[in-house]
Design an enzyme around this catalytic site. Sequence first.
Site, PDB file in Angstrom:
ATOM      1  N   ASN A   1       0.532  -1.202  -0.140  1.00 30.01           N
ATOM      2  CA  ASN A   1       0.002  -0.024  -0.030  1.00 30.01           C
ATOM      3  C   ASN A   1       1.011   1.190   0.199  1.00 30.01           C
ATOM      4  O   ASN A   1       1.380   1.210   1.114  1.00 30.01           O
ATOM      5  CB  ASN A   1      -0.595   0.342   0.922  1.00 30.01           C
ATOM      6  CG  ASN A   1      -1.231   1.372   1.754  1.00 30.01           C
ATOM      7  OD1 ASN A   1      -1.628   1.797   0.600  1.00 30.01           O
ATOM      8  ND2 ASN A   1      -2.200   1.828   2.731  1.00 30.01           N
TER       9      ASN A   1
ATOM     10  N   LYS B   1       0.212   3.822   0.078  1.00 27.06           N
ATOM     11  CA  LYS B   1      -0.234   5.522  -0.097  1.00 27.06           C
ATOM     12  C   LYS B   1      -0.151   6.420  -0.327  1.00 27.06           C
ATOM     13  O   LYS B   1      -0.413   6.429  -1.959  1.00 27.06           O
ATOM     14  CB  LYS B   1       0.527   5.710   1.394  1.00 27.06           C
ATOM     15  CG  LYS B   1       0.302   4.614   2.477  1.00 27.06           C
ATOM     16  CD  LYS B   1       0.727   5.025   4.015  1.00 27.06           C
ATOM     17  CE  LYS B   1       0.222   3.757   4.480  1.00 27.06           C
ATOM     18  NZ  LYS B   1       0.008   3.732   6.007  1.00 27.06           N
TER      19      LYS B   1
ATOM     20  N   HIS C   1      -9.278   1.413   4.532  1.00 27.94           N
ATOM     21  CA  HIS C   1      -8.048   1.601   5.585  1.00 27.94           C
ATOM     22  C   HIS C   1      -8.441   2.492   6.252  1.00 27.94           C
ATOM     23  O   HIS C   1      -8.811   3.617   6.370  1.00 27.94           O
ATOM     24  CB  HIS C   1      -7.070   2.296   3.735  1.00 27.94           C
ATOM     25  CG  HIS C   1      -5.558   2.167   5.149  1.00 27.94           C
ATOM     26  ND1 HIS C   1      -4.985   2.837   5.733  1.00 27.94           N
ATOM     27  CD2 HIS C   1      -4.256   1.097   4.633  1.00 27.94           C
ATOM     28  CE1 HIS C   1      -4.133   2.743   6.120  1.00 27.94           C
ATOM     29  NE2 HIS C   1      -3.191   1.391   5.672  1.00 27.94           N
TER      30      HIS C   1
ATOM     31  N   GLU D   1      -6.712   4.497   7.885  1.00 26.52           N
ATOM     32  CA  GLU D   1      -5.443   6.221   7.360  1.00 26.52           C
ATOM     33  C   GLU D   1      -7.884   6.814   6.826  1.00 26.52           C
ATOM     34  O   GLU D   1      -8.092   7.875   7.158  1.00 26.52           O
ATOM     35  CB  GLU D   1      -5.085   6.301   6.667  1.00 26.52           C
ATOM     36  CG  GLU D   1      -3.199   6.401   7.492  1.00 26.52           C
ATOM     37  CD  GLU D   1      -1.919   5.967   6.435  1.00 26.52           C
ATOM     38  OE1 GLU D   1      -2.865   6.071   5.460  1.00 26.52           O
ATOM     39  OE2 GLU D   1      -1.492   4.981   7.339  1.00 26.52           O
TER      40      GLU D   1
ATOM     41  N   GLU E   1      -5.799  -4.973  10.611  1.00 28.86           N
ATOM     42  CA  GLU E   1      -4.130  -4.111  11.052  1.00 28.86           C
ATOM     43  C   GLU E   1      -4.428  -3.084  11.911  1.00 28.86           C
ATOM     44  O   GLU E   1      -5.561  -2.340  12.252  1.00 28.86           O
ATOM     45  CB  GLU E   1      -4.438  -2.954   9.254  1.00 28.86           C
ATOM     46  CG  GLU E   1      -4.108  -3.311   8.557  1.00 28.86           C
ATOM     47  CD  GLU E   1      -3.494  -2.868   7.375  1.00 28.86           C
ATOM     48  OE1 GLU E   1      -3.218  -2.749   6.784  1.00 28.86           O
ATOM     49  OE2 GLU E   1      -4.428  -1.308   7.432  1.00 28.86           O
TER      50      GLU E   1
ATOM     51  N   GLY F   1       1.997   2.084  10.190  1.00 26.76           N
ATOM     52  CA  GLY F   1       3.134   3.400   9.814  1.00 26.76           C
ATOM     53  C   GLY F   1       4.043   3.673  11.593  1.00 26.76           C
ATOM     54  O   GLY F   1       4.527   5.163  11.435  1.00 26.76           O
TER      55      GLY F   1
ATOM     56  N   SER G   1       3.338  -1.666   9.493  1.00 28.67           N
ATOM     57  CA  SER G   1       4.719  -2.311  10.465  1.00 28.67           C
ATOM     58  C   SER G   1       5.128  -3.609  10.375  1.00 28.67           C
ATOM     59  O   SER G   1       6.334  -3.881  10.832  1.00 28.67           O
ATOM     60  CB  SER G   1       5.101  -1.710  11.425  1.00 28.67           C
ATOM     61  OG  SER G   1       4.893  -0.783  11.704  1.00 28.67           O
TER      62      SER G   1
HETATM   63  C1  PEP Z   1      -0.528  -0.100   5.834  1.00 31.92           C
HETATM   64  O1  PEP Z   1      -0.853   0.815   4.630  1.00 31.92           O
HETATM   65  O2  PEP Z   1      -1.668  -0.963   5.847  1.00 31.92           O
HETATM   66  C2  PEP Z   1       0.518  -0.394   6.831  1.00 31.92           C
HETATM   67  C3  PEP Z   1       0.617  -1.238   6.948  1.00 31.92           C
HETATM   68  O3  PEP Z   1       1.804   0.617   7.215  1.00 31.92           O
HETATM   69  P1  PEP Z   1       2.678  -0.186   7.708  1.00 31.92           P
HETATM   70  O4  PEP Z   1       3.401  -0.837   7.078  1.00 31.92           O
HETATM   71  O5  PEP Z   1       3.654   1.218   7.277  1.00 31.92           O
HETATM   72  O6  PEP Z   1       3.002   0.568   8.533  1.00 31.92           O
END
Ligand code: PEP
Length: 255
Positions: free
Chosen positions: A13, A15, A98, A100, A170, A176, A216
């Site tokens: 992803n 972003k 997501h 975000e 998630e 992040g 992460s």
């Molecule tokens: C994501 O954007 O879905 C995500 C898991 O980001 P990150 O791996 O940077 O934590």
Amino acid sequence: MNKATRKTVIAGNWKMNKTPSEAKALITEMKPLVADADCDVVLCVPFIDIAAAIEAAEGSNIKIGAENVHFKASGAYTGEISADMLKEAGVEYVVIGHSERRQYFGETDQTVNLRTLAALNAGLKAIVCVGETLEQRELGYTETLLKYQTKMALTNVTKEQLANVIIAYEPVWAIGTGVTATDDQADEGNGYVRAAVAEAYGADVAETVTVQYGGSMNAKNAEGLLSKVNVDGGLIGGASLKAEDFSIIVKAASK
Ligand code: PEP
């Protein structure tokens, strides 16, 4: 069916990162590194990058996804993109709900459901995100919340359509932040998601659904997370912007 027979999917992803030319360069670098993958490899990219990404990924095992989709077919929704538009552009997957989007753009469980239905009805594969905040976890709501979000997202999704749904657990506190869920926390969260699918569709169906972990995941921790029975892949943010790191995660998922 079990983990060995469920589809393992590693999805990036991006972003709001990478211009079209940067997207092309990154995919060109990634292609040879993931060519031997024994799992599905997807890159979900900003809308503006889709054409360049599809061109760059041509002839490879990398599939291209989008990061959001609107739930209406067309109309006066300035700035939005419909499922048919994505489909015609050659997109195969789309991330929906997501954290975000939920946090910054007013996404709700209801709109996540509407977007999921729109994506599936257009023939796209939906990567539906669910996850608890740290506060919700500390209050002991993780299981209840994950089951609620999962069932809400899948409202009116048929058993047949479920074959085109991936659910990504998630935890919001791990996205992040550099803080990763432990292997066991990821397995437990994914297990709650699968249990919710079982409650709605039956245990046999739930055993077929790909449930990713995201938060992460990186080149160092991927192997442990992906070794867990309920973790059928990953949704990867930061580490999907680095060809080498992403390819190490893909390799870990291919074992
Ligand atoms: C994501 O954007 O879905 C995500 C898991 O980001 P990150 O791996 O940077 O934590």
